[in-house]
Design a protein around this motif. Structure first.
Motif, mmCIF file in Angstrom:
data_model
loop_
_atom_site.group_PDB
_atom_site.id
_atom_site.type_symbol
_atom_site.label_atom_id
_atom_site.label_comp_id
_atom_site.label_asym_id
_atom_site.label_seq_id
_atom_site.Cartn_x
_atom_site.Cartn_y
_atom_site.Cartn_z
ATOM 1 N N LEU A 1 37.367 -27.725 -44.421
ATOM 2 C CA LEU A 1 37.062 -26.517 -43.660
ATOM 3 C C LEU A 1 37.601 -26.667 -42.248
ATOM 4 C CD1 LEU A 1 33.329 -25.969 -44.691
ATOM 5 C CD2 LEU A 1 35.398 -25.127 -45.828
ATOM 6 N N THR A 2 38.356 -25.666 -41.809
ATOM 7 C CA THR A 2 38.835 -25.624 -40.427
ATOM 8 C C THR A 2 38.615 -24.215 -39.905
ATOM 9 O OG1 THR A 2 41.088 -25.085 -41.138
ATOM 10 C CG2 THR A 2 40.576 -27.421 -40.785
ATOM 11 N N ARG A 3 38.956 -23.991 -38.673
ATOM 12 C CA ARG A 3 38.847 -22.656 -38.069
ATOM 13 C C ARG A 3 40.152 -22.336 -37.363
ATOM 14 N NH1 ARG A 3 34.484 -20.043 -38.630
ATOM 15 N NH2 ARG A 3 32.841 -21.195 -39.621
ATOM 16 N N GLU A 4 40.568 -21.081 -37.499
ATOM 17 C CA GLU A 4 41.751 -20.588 -36.796
ATOM 18 C C GLU A 4 41.402 -19.274 -36.133
ATOM 19 O OE1 GLU A 4 45.080 -20.310 -39.467
ATOM 20 O OE2 GLU A 4 44.994 -22.446 -39.965
ATOM 21 N N MET A 5 42.014 -19.046 -34.973
ATOM 22 C CA MET A 5 41.761 -17.811 -34.246
ATOM 23 C C MET A 5 42.163 -16.608 -35.101
ATOM 24 S SD MET A 5 40.469 -16.370 -31.666
ATOM 25 C CE MET A 5 40.165 -17.759 -30.618
ATOM 26 N N ASP A 6 41.286 -15.643 -35.166
ATOM 27 C CA ASP A 6 41.532 -14.415 -35.909
ATOM 28 C C ASP A 6 41.782 -13.302 -34.890
ATOM 29 O OD1 ASP A 6 40.741 -11.766 -37.095
ATOM 30 O OD2 ASP A 6 40.496 -13.003 -38.885
ATOM 31 N N ASN A 7 42.963 -12.698 -34.939
ATOM 32 C CA ASN A 7 43.313 -11.655 -33.975
ATOM 33 C C ASN A 7 42.459 -10.406 -34.115
ATOM 34 O OD1 ASN A 7 45.299 -13.251 -32.832
ATOM 35 N ND2 ASN A 7 46.860 -12.521 -34.260
ATOM 36 N N ILE A 8 41.903 -10.175 -35.279
ATOM 37 C CA ILE A 8 41.073 -8.989 -35.494
ATOM 38 C C ILE A 8 39.689 -9.176 -34.892
ATOM 39 C CG2 ILE A 8 39.979 -7.515 -37.238
ATOM 40 C CD1 ILE A 8 42.435 -8.157 -39.040
ATOM 41 N N THR A 9 39.041 -10.313 -35.164
ATOM 42 C CA THR A 9 37.681 -10.529 -34.661
ATOM 43 C C THR A 9 37.664 -11.116 -33.255
ATOM 44 O OG1 THR A 9 37.451 -12.795 -35.503
ATOM 45 C CG2 THR A 9 36.861 -10.974 -37.008
ATOM 46 N N GLY A 10 38.715 -11.831 -32.876
ATOM 47 C CA GLY A 10 38.746 -12.486 -31.577
ATOM 48 C C GLY A 10 38.016 -13.819 -31.564
#
Length: 145
Positions: free
Chosen positions: A126-135
């Motif tokens: 599991l990782t996290r990446e910036m989502d342009n829709i949610t910010g």
């Protein structure tokens, strides 16, 4: 909007933290020490004397919806993922049973105990990446390398 889906075997860990410990930091240290790649909270009971929470109206550009709680609260629920950028939500109840909940920002000082069951999807990462829709940094599920 994309969705993440995967299957995996499960490993279970049970930990207990005592009075005065900071719960979020303790959980993150546990995950780091064991090098868990896809950890998540299965269940948690206990109590805290403080908590910092982000409420539902907050956005990536408006973080004014953050509250700092002080007092004795029972942990009614704690859920989420514990990858390096932990994403946890908590529900707490006060001495009259009134509840408050939100995104854990930290400062979860344990009052009496925190009994936590942690699961790990051992075949995943599991990782996290910036989502342009949610910010916000959002969950990315990948097979464990």
């Amino acid at each position: 909007m994309s969705s993440a889906r995967a299957e995996s075997s499960l490993q279970v860990y049970v930990v207990r933290y005592g009075p005065g410990s900071e719960l979020l930091g303790s959980l993150q240290a546990f995950v780091k020490e064991r090098q868990l790649k896809a950890p998540f909270i299965m269940t948690c009971v206990g109590s805290v004397t403080s908590a910092k929470l982000r409420l539902a109206n907050a956005t990536a550009t408006n973080l004014n919806e953050i509250i700092q709680l002080s007092g004795r609260y029972e942990i009614v629920s704690l859920v989420g993922t514990l990858n390096p950028d932990a994403h946890l939500h908590i529900c707490l109840s006060d001495s009259k049973g009134k509840t408050v909940g939100g995104h854990v920002m930290g400062n979860l000082q344990i009052f009496t105990t925190a009994e936590v069951v942690i699961g790990e999807a051992v075949d995943l990462q599991l990782t996290r990446e910036m989502d342009n829709i949610t910010g916000f940094p959002e969950l990315v599920v990948q097979p464990h390398p």
